[in-house]
Design an enzyme around this catalytic site. Structure first.
Site, short mmCIF file in Angstrom:
data_model
loop_
_atom_site.label_atom_id
_atom_site.label_comp_id
_atom_site.label_asym_id
_atom_site.label_seq_id
_atom_site.Cartn_x
_atom_site.Cartn_y
_atom_site.Cartn_z
CG HIS A 149 40.63 48.98 43.12
ND1 HIS A 149 40.36 49.37 44.49
CD2 HIS A 149 39.43 48.63 42.53
CE1 HIS A 149 38.96 49.20 44.53
NE2 HIS A 149 38.28 48.73 43.55
CG HIS A 204 37.06 48.62 38.39
ND1 HIS A 204 36.47 47.15 38.49
CD2 HIS A 204 37.09 49.06 39.21
CE1 HIS A 204 36.14 47.36 39.97
NE2 HIS A 204 36.59 48.50 40.29
P1 AMP Z 1 35.08 48.50 44.25
O1 AMP Z 1 35.98 48.93 45.25
O2 AMP Z 1 33.66 49.21 44.25
O3 AMP Z 1 35.80 49.34 42.94
O4 AMP Z 1 35.11 47.22 43.82
C1 AMP Z 1 35.92 46.27 44.07
C2 AMP Z 1 35.99 45.10 43.18
O5 AMP Z 1 37.12 44.34 43.78
C3 AMP Z 1 34.83 44.27 42.96
O6 AMP Z 1 34.77 44.39 41.40
C4 AMP Z 1 35.02 42.86 43.42
O7 AMP Z 1 34.57 42.13 42.58
C5 AMP Z 1 36.65 42.85 43.42
N1 AMP Z 1 37.20 42.22 44.44
C6 AMP Z 1 36.66 41.95 45.49
N2 AMP Z 1 37.65 40.99 46.41
C7 AMP Z 1 38.41 40.50 45.32
C8 AMP Z 1 39.55 39.56 45.47
N3 AMP Z 1 39.62 38.85 46.55
N4 AMP Z 1 39.97 39.00 44.25
C9 AMP Z 1 39.36 39.71 43.00
N5 AMP Z 1 38.62 40.68 43.31
C10 AMP Z 1 38.10 41.05 44.24
#
Ligand code: AMP
Length: 135
Positions: free
Chosen positions: A94, A96
């Site tokens: 993903h 950001h």
């Molecule tokens: P990272 O894997 O370190 O890039 O972080 C994962 C991101 O996904 C974090 O910023 C979380 O807040 C976000 N996240 C995790 N679960 C969900 C969800 N169910 N809906 C939206 N965002 C999510």
């Protein structure tokens, strides 16, 4: 087993959808750094490392992210949209997208915003309206 983000893209887990096409999906981060913090994912490729993606998924993901970032900048006042790829928490590639007014907006160690469901929904809708205009 499907990742949480695959389940989100399939609608099996709720999300605040920002944009979607056949292969990619964008939705609001549930723990936003700032209002409009968006995640962009491939729907059907769960590899957790962006640089492992096949060429067409990789290019398609960035092309989609650019459209979403354009919509995001139109919907959420900011100087520019910052980009980060971490993947330390969710094992599904993903990107950001973070509306930035200062470098500090991109500090992932800072306390996250606590938004109400109606605030998330309103932001997602406003970004989606801009996305529809450019697609
Ligand atoms: P990272 O894997 O370190 O890039 O972080 C994962 C991101 O996904 C974090 O910023 C979380 O807040 C976000 N996240 C995790 N679960 C969900 C969800 N169910 N809906 C939206 N965002 C999510």
């Amino acid at each position: 087993m499907a990742t949480i983000f695959t389940k989100i893209a399939k609608g099996e887990i709720p999300s605040y959808k920002v944009a979607e096409n056949d292969d990619f999906y964008a939705f609001l981060d549930i723990n936003p750094l700032v209002q409009g913090h968006t995640l962009v994912i491939p729907k059907n490729v769960e590899d957790d490392y962006i640089f492992n993606l096949d060429g067409s998924t990789y290019e398609g993901l960035w092309d989609f992210a650019r459209k979403v970032a354009t919509a995001l900048k139109a919907a959420v006042p900011c100087k520019r949209v910052g980009v980060a790829v971490l993947g330390m928490e969710v094992p599904h590639t993903h990107i950001h997208l973070v509306p930035l007014n200062s470098e500090a907006d991109m500090d992932f160690r800072k306390e996250k915003l606590a938004l109400k469901p109606e605030e998330f929904a309103a932001i997602a809708e406003s970004i989606n309206k801009e996305y529809v205009k450019i697609c």
